[in-house]
Design a protein around this motif. Sequence first.
Motif, PDB file in Angstrom:
ATOM      1  N   ARG A   1       0.860  -1.192   0.000  1.00  0.00           N
ATOM      2  CA  ARG A   1       0.000   0.000   0.000  1.00  0.00           C
ATOM      3  C   ARG A   1       0.887   1.229   0.000  1.00  0.00           C
ATOM      4  O   ARG A   1       1.654   1.477   0.926  1.00  0.00           O
ATOM      5  CB  ARG A   1      -0.916  -0.002   1.224  1.00  0.00           C
ATOM      6  N   ARG A   2       0.782   2.043  -1.053  1.00  0.00           N
ATOM      7  CA  ARG A   2       1.668   3.193  -1.188  1.00  0.00           C
ATOM      8  C   ARG A   2       1.281   4.331  -0.260  1.00  0.00           C
ATOM      9  O   ARG A   2       2.123   5.137   0.117  1.00  0.00           O
ATOM     10  CB  ARG A   2       1.666   3.690  -2.640  1.00  0.00           C
ATOM     11  N   SER A   3       0.030   4.443   0.081  1.00  0.00           N
ATOM     12  CA  SER A   3      -0.422   5.508   0.974  1.00  0.00           C
ATOM     13  C   SER A   3      -1.230   4.901   2.111  1.00  0.00           C
ATOM     14  O   SER A   3      -2.038   4.004   1.890  1.00  0.00           O
ATOM     15  CB  SER A   3      -1.278   6.526   0.202  1.00  0.00           C
TER      16      SER A   3
ATOM     17  N   TYR B   1      -6.021  16.881 -12.472  1.00  0.00           N
ATOM     18  CA  TYR B   1      -7.461  16.687 -12.520  1.00  0.00           C
ATOM     19  C   TYR B   1      -8.131  17.875 -13.217  1.00  0.00           C
ATOM     20  O   TYR B   1      -7.531  18.965 -13.316  1.00  0.00           O
ATOM     21  CB  TYR B   1      -8.017  16.530 -11.101  1.00  0.00           C
ATOM     22  N   PRO B   2      -9.368  17.692 -13.699  1.00  0.00           N
ATOM     23  CA  PRO B   2     -10.039  18.768 -14.441  1.00  0.00           C
ATOM     24  C   PRO B   2     -10.206  20.055 -13.635  1.00  0.00           C
ATOM     25  O   PRO B   2     -10.265  21.146 -14.203  1.00  0.00           O
ATOM     26  CB  PRO B   2     -11.402  18.169 -14.793  1.00  0.00           C
ATOM     27  N   GLY B   3     -10.293  19.961 -12.322  1.00  0.00           N
ATOM     28  CA  GLY B   3     -10.474  21.149 -11.497  1.00  0.00           C
ATOM     29  C   GLY B   3      -9.219  21.951 -11.295  1.00  0.00           C
ATOM     30  O   GLY B   3      -9.223  22.950 -10.571  1.00  0.00           O
ATOM     31  N   GLY B   4      -8.098  21.526 -11.902  1.00  0.00           N
ATOM     32  CA  GLY B   4      -6.842  22.237 -11.760  1.00  0.00           C
ATOM     33  C   GLY B   4      -5.929  21.662 -10.699  1.00  0.00           C
ATOM     34  O   GLY B   4      -4.790  22.103 -10.544  1.00  0.00           O
ATOM     35  N   GLU B   5      -6.397  20.664  -9.936  1.00  0.00           N
ATOM     36  CA  GLU B   5      -5.553  20.064  -8.903  1.00  0.00           C
ATOM     37  C   GLU B   5      -4.409  19.290  -9.551  1.00  0.00           C
ATOM     38  O   GLU B   5      -4.585  18.619 -10.568  1.00  0.00           O
ATOM     39  CB  GLU B   5      -6.361  19.120  -8.018  1.00  0.00           C
ATOM     40  N   ALA B   6      -3.248  19.399  -8.954  1.00  0.00           N
ATOM     41  CA  ALA B   6      -2.074  18.655  -9.405  1.00  0.00           C
ATOM     42  C   ALA B   6      -1.418  18.019  -8.188  1.00  0.00           C
ATOM     43  O   ALA B   6      -0.963  18.718  -7.280  1.00  0.00           O
ATOM     44  CB  ALA B   6      -1.084  19.571 -10.134  1.00  0.00           C
ATOM     45  N   ILE B   7      -1.412  16.692  -8.137  1.00  0.00           N
ATOM     46  CA  ILE B   7      -0.895  15.965  -6.984  1.00  0.00           C
ATOM     47  C   ILE B   7       0.347  15.187  -7.407  1.00  0.00           C
ATOM     48  O   ILE B   7       0.278  14.343  -8.305  1.00  0.00           O
ATOM     49  CB  ILE B   7      -1.961  15.010  -6.425  1.00  0.00           C
TER      50      ILE B   7
ATOM     51  N   VAL C   1       3.065  12.418  -6.694  1.00  0.00           N
ATOM     52  CA  VAL C   1       3.208  11.190  -5.908  1.00  0.00           C
ATOM     53  C   VAL C   1       4.368  10.382  -6.483  1.00  0.00           C
ATOM     54  O   VAL C   1       4.744  10.560  -7.648  1.00  0.00           O
ATOM     55  CB  VAL C   1       1.917  10.339  -5.952  1.00  0.00           C
ATOM     56  N   PRO C   2       4.945   9.495  -5.674  1.00  0.00           N
ATOM     57  CA  PRO C   2       6.006   8.639  -6.195  1.00  0.00           C
ATOM     58  C   PRO C   2       5.498   7.748  -7.325  1.00  0.00           C
ATOM     59  O   PRO C   2       4.341   7.337  -7.335  1.00  0.00           O
ATOM     60  CB  PRO C   2       6.420   7.801  -4.980  1.00  0.00           C
ATOM     61  N   ARG C   3       6.375   7.480  -8.283  1.00  0.00           N
ATOM     62  CA  ARG C   3       6.026   6.555  -9.355  1.00  0.00           C
ATOM     63  C   ARG C   3       5.689   5.191  -8.759  1.00  0.00           C
ATOM     64  O   ARG C   3       6.393   4.673  -7.904  1.00  0.00           O
ATOM     65  CB  ARG C   3       7.207   6.425 -10.319  1.00  0.00           C
ATOM     66  N   GLY C   4       4.589   4.615  -9.187  1.00  0.00           N
ATOM     67  CA  GLY C   4       4.123   3.346  -8.628  1.00  0.00           C
ATOM     68  C   GLY C   4       2.847   3.494  -7.830  1.00  0.00           C
ATOM     69  O   GLY C   4       2.175   2.504  -7.552  1.00  0.00           O
ATOM     70  N   PHE C   5       2.491   4.730  -7.447  1.00  0.00           N
ATOM     71  CA  PHE C   5       1.207   4.960  -6.779  1.00  0.00           C
ATOM     72  C   PHE C   5       0.075   4.781  -7.789  1.00  0.00           C
ATOM     73  O   PHE C   5       0.229   5.065  -8.979  1.00  0.00           O
ATOM     74  CB  PHE C   5       1.146   6.384  -6.232  1.00  0.00           C
ATOM     75  N   THR C   6      -1.079   4.321  -7.310  1.00  0.00           N
ATOM     76  CA  THR C   6      -2.258   4.290  -8.160  1.00  0.00           C
ATOM     77  C   THR C   6      -2.883   5.681  -8.204  1.00  0.00           C
ATOM     78  O   THR C   6      -2.631   6.527  -7.342  1.00  0.00           O
ATOM     79  CB  THR C   6      -3.304   3.283  -7.653  1.00  0.00           C
ATOM     80  N   VAL C   7      -3.745   5.889  -9.196  1.00  0.00           N
ATOM     81  CA  VAL C   7      -4.445   7.165  -9.290  1.00  0.00           C
ATOM     82  C   VAL C   7      -5.347   7.364  -8.070  1.00  0.00           C
ATOM     83  O   VAL C   7      -5.482   8.473  -7.547  1.00  0.00           O
ATOM     84  CB  VAL C   7      -5.260   7.239 -10.596  1.00  0.00           C
ATOM     85  N   LEU C   8      -5.971   6.285  -7.591  1.00  0.00           N
ATOM     86  CA  LEU C   8      -6.822   6.391  -6.407  1.00  0.00           C
ATOM     87  C   LEU C   8      -6.000   6.801  -5.194  1.00  0.00           C
ATOM     88  O   LEU C   8      -6.434   7.639  -4.399  1.00  0.00           O
ATOM     89  CB  LEU C   8      -7.526   5.057  -6.147  1.00  0.00           C
ATOM     90  N   GLU C   9      -4.822   6.228  -5.019  1.00  0.00           N
ATOM     91  CA  GLU C   9      -3.960   6.610  -3.906  1.00  0.00           C
ATOM     92  C   GLU C   9      -3.536   8.065  -4.022  1.00  0.00           C
ATOM     93  O   GLU C   9      -3.424   8.777  -3.021  1.00  0.00           O
ATOM     94  CB  GLU C   9      -2.739   5.691  -3.859  1.00  0.00           C
ATOM     95  N   ALA C  10      -3.318   8.533  -5.252  1.00  0.00           N
ATOM     96  CA  ALA C  10      -2.975   9.946  -5.448  1.00  0.00           C
ATOM     97  C   ALA C  10      -4.134  10.844  -5.019  1.00  0.00           C
ATOM     98  O   ALA C  10      -3.927  11.860  -4.346  1.00  0.00           O
ATOM     99  CB  ALA C  10      -2.626  10.190  -6.909  1.00  0.00           C
TER     100      ALA C  10
ATOM    101  N   ARG D   1      -6.510  10.157  -2.846  1.00  0.00           N
ATOM    102  CA  ARG D   1      -6.648  10.116  -1.395  1.00  0.00           C
ATOM    103  C   ARG D   1      -5.540  10.902  -0.712  1.00  0.00           C
ATOM    104  O   ARG D   1      -5.781  11.599   0.280  1.00  0.00           O
ATOM    105  CB  ARG D   1      -6.635   8.657  -0.919  1.00  0.00           C
ATOM    106  N   LEU D   2      -4.318  10.785  -1.230  1.00  0.00           N
ATOM    107  CA  LEU D   2      -3.200  11.509  -0.635  1.00  0.00           C
ATOM    108  C   LEU D   2      -3.410  13.010  -0.749  1.00  0.00           C
ATOM    109  O   LEU D   2      -3.029  13.769   0.143  1.00  0.00           O
ATOM    110  CB  LEU D   2      -1.896  11.096  -1.315  1.00  0.00           C
ATOM    111  N   GLY D   3      -4.036  13.445  -1.854  1.00  0.00           N
ATOM    112  CA  GLY D   3      -4.296  14.863  -2.044  1.00  0.00           C
ATOM    113  C   GLY D   3      -5.572  15.347  -1.401  1.00  0.00           C
ATOM    114  O   GLY D   3      -5.929  16.526  -1.518  1.00  0.00           O
ATOM    115  N   GLY D   4      -6.315  14.448  -0.722  1.00  0.00           N
ATOM    116  CA  GLY D   4      -7.541  14.841  -0.038  1.00  0.00           C
ATOM    117  C   GLY D   4      -8.718  15.065  -0.952  1.00  0.00           C
ATOM    118  O   GLY D   4      -9.686  15.726  -0.567  1.00  0.00           O
ATOM    119  N   LEU D   5      -8.687  14.500  -2.177  1.00  0.00           N
ATOM    120  CA  LEU D   5      -9.793  14.659  -3.112  1.00  0.00           C
ATOM    121  C   LEU D   5     -10.808  13.546  -2.911  1.00  0.00           C
ATOM    122  O   LEU D   5     -10.439  12.385  -2.714  1.00  0.00           O
ATOM    123  CB  LEU D   5      -9.288  14.623  -4.562  1.00  0.00           C
ATOM    124  N   LEU D   6     -12.082  13.902  -2.962  1.00  0.00           N
ATOM    125  CA  LEU D   6     -13.128  12.884  -2.892  1.00  0.00           C
ATOM    126  C   LEU D   6     -13.071  12.031  -4.144  1.00  0.00           C
ATOM    127  O   LEU D   6     -13.103  12.545  -5.262  1.00  0.00           O
ATOM    128  CB  LEU D   6     -14.501  13.545  -2.774  1.00  0.00           C
TER     129      LEU D   6
END
Length: 573
Positions: A85-87, A270-276, A278-287, A289-294
Amino acid sequence: MATVAATGIFSERSIRRARLGSGLVMFVFVLLHLSNHALGLISVSAADDGRRIFLAIWRNPVGTLVFYTAVLTHVCLVLRAVYTRRSLVMPAGEMAQLVLGLSIPLLLMDHVIGTRIAHSLFQYRDDYETIVRLLWVTSPGAGWRQVIALLFVWTHGCIGVHFWLRYRSWYDGVAAMLLAVAILLPVLAILGFIEMGRTIAEPAYEGMVNTDRYRDNLNTRYYSNPEAQQQIAMIRAGLYGSFSGALLIVIGARTLRRWRERVDQITVRYPGGEAISVPRGFTVLEASRLGGLLHYSVCGGKGQCSTCRVQILSDGDDLPAPDKLEQSTLKRIKAASDVRLACQLRPTHDITVAPLLVAAPETTLPPNTQETSPGREREITVLFCDIRHFTSLTETRLPFDIVFLLNRYFALVGNAVEKAGGRIDKFIGDGAMALFGIGNSAEDACRQAIEAAVTIVRDIGKLDAELRDELTMPLHIAIGIHTGPAVVGTLGYGRVRSVTAIGDTVNVASRLETAAKEFNAAIVISDAVANLAGADTASVESREISVRGRALPLKVYVISSDKAADLIEGKDT
């Protein structure tokens, strides 16, 4: 294409199955063990009688091999999951399960050493009289530690079983009963332990039973031999050291990997302008969650649902190919080539994605909670009904008269639906939508929907006769019924939330209600509804209609008002 790891014996799916299987073996063990403790409410001897049955199952060579293989497998796979688990940002339920699981070995090792290991090496008789006397009279602190361990083990297992079963179609029907068992069993087990402790601590107990066996047990070479005590101490240090060392190795490996990955990061946009980043190997879902996005993930990131799916907005040609599990899920929903599962996609370069199921950013919903779940797919039956020519019927009426008419109409529709076993989803103008099958089988749902439709037609006839002198034209109803899969969940905003259904089944039911108007009929049901309900359609007119979005025509049955009651009569005969 699927990777080798995705199809071999060590694929993620195989590993999850091994973790689930080993967990279920341990859960059954704990279930029987707590049931045995509960017998202490009867007497100490009753608990010991139950213990003999328990030991016959688990202390034979086969039971021992199965149980301890399951324990070792489960612990190793849990440690692997912590590492992979990356995050560690996750929903509260997953975090509780993880923390409880890692604390259980530390709480239970002394108990295992003092019972099974002492029995095997030194013939220590670990019956209820001996162990309860030790935990209640001699070392009460250790006794309450075991109570805490019992609660941790049971809670951890129940969370795991809930996560495993929560999206089964039948689970909601038995969830209340299972919750009652989940609460009642540990309570009875603790009460059984307390009752046995109080009984054994009574001075009169010494005179009621032959306690020589207890004293003999204390004088076995387990207690009297210093070398045995030293050996037990070494075993205890070895077990605690092994688990603690393994956990520290996992933490160290994660720390080392994180340090190395700091120089090898990618950015998920993401479309809203967010840029997170993360280390290479993280999933998009983990990214996310790490960035606090629903970000929806009904199955908890296991690739078993499609609610976390995203559309790739940037160059996706050189992304890792989906494995077999992801391919299966994407194929099931007929996803486009640029759609991937966020929980399975591990980008190798900067990427821009758009979540396709977007969570509402409401302050009442904290990130990564299960409250953001959009629902689950169920087999349901949907009924739409509408008053034909309603506009012409009311154009000369006063607004208060229209409200009176609608309230009478809504009352009879709601009463018919609820008596049949369904639930009103919503009223829209002079139309209504009802759902059947939320908590029962597809066959029952279809029969209930037809029963409700027949009752509505009958009651509309009575209302028409009652208000005939007040209306400019007769009251006629149009009803459409279809069955099939739909996503049922809580939709809305703020306080205006309700359980509803969306999907192709709902759209088809609405189309059948329109077809009833076109055919000047009271009810139109699909062929699937008729078959599941076992309706007598021998004398009913059938047609094939085109439905928007479907390549093939849909066979339906067209029922007039005077033929509606025959559907129920035919079913009964």
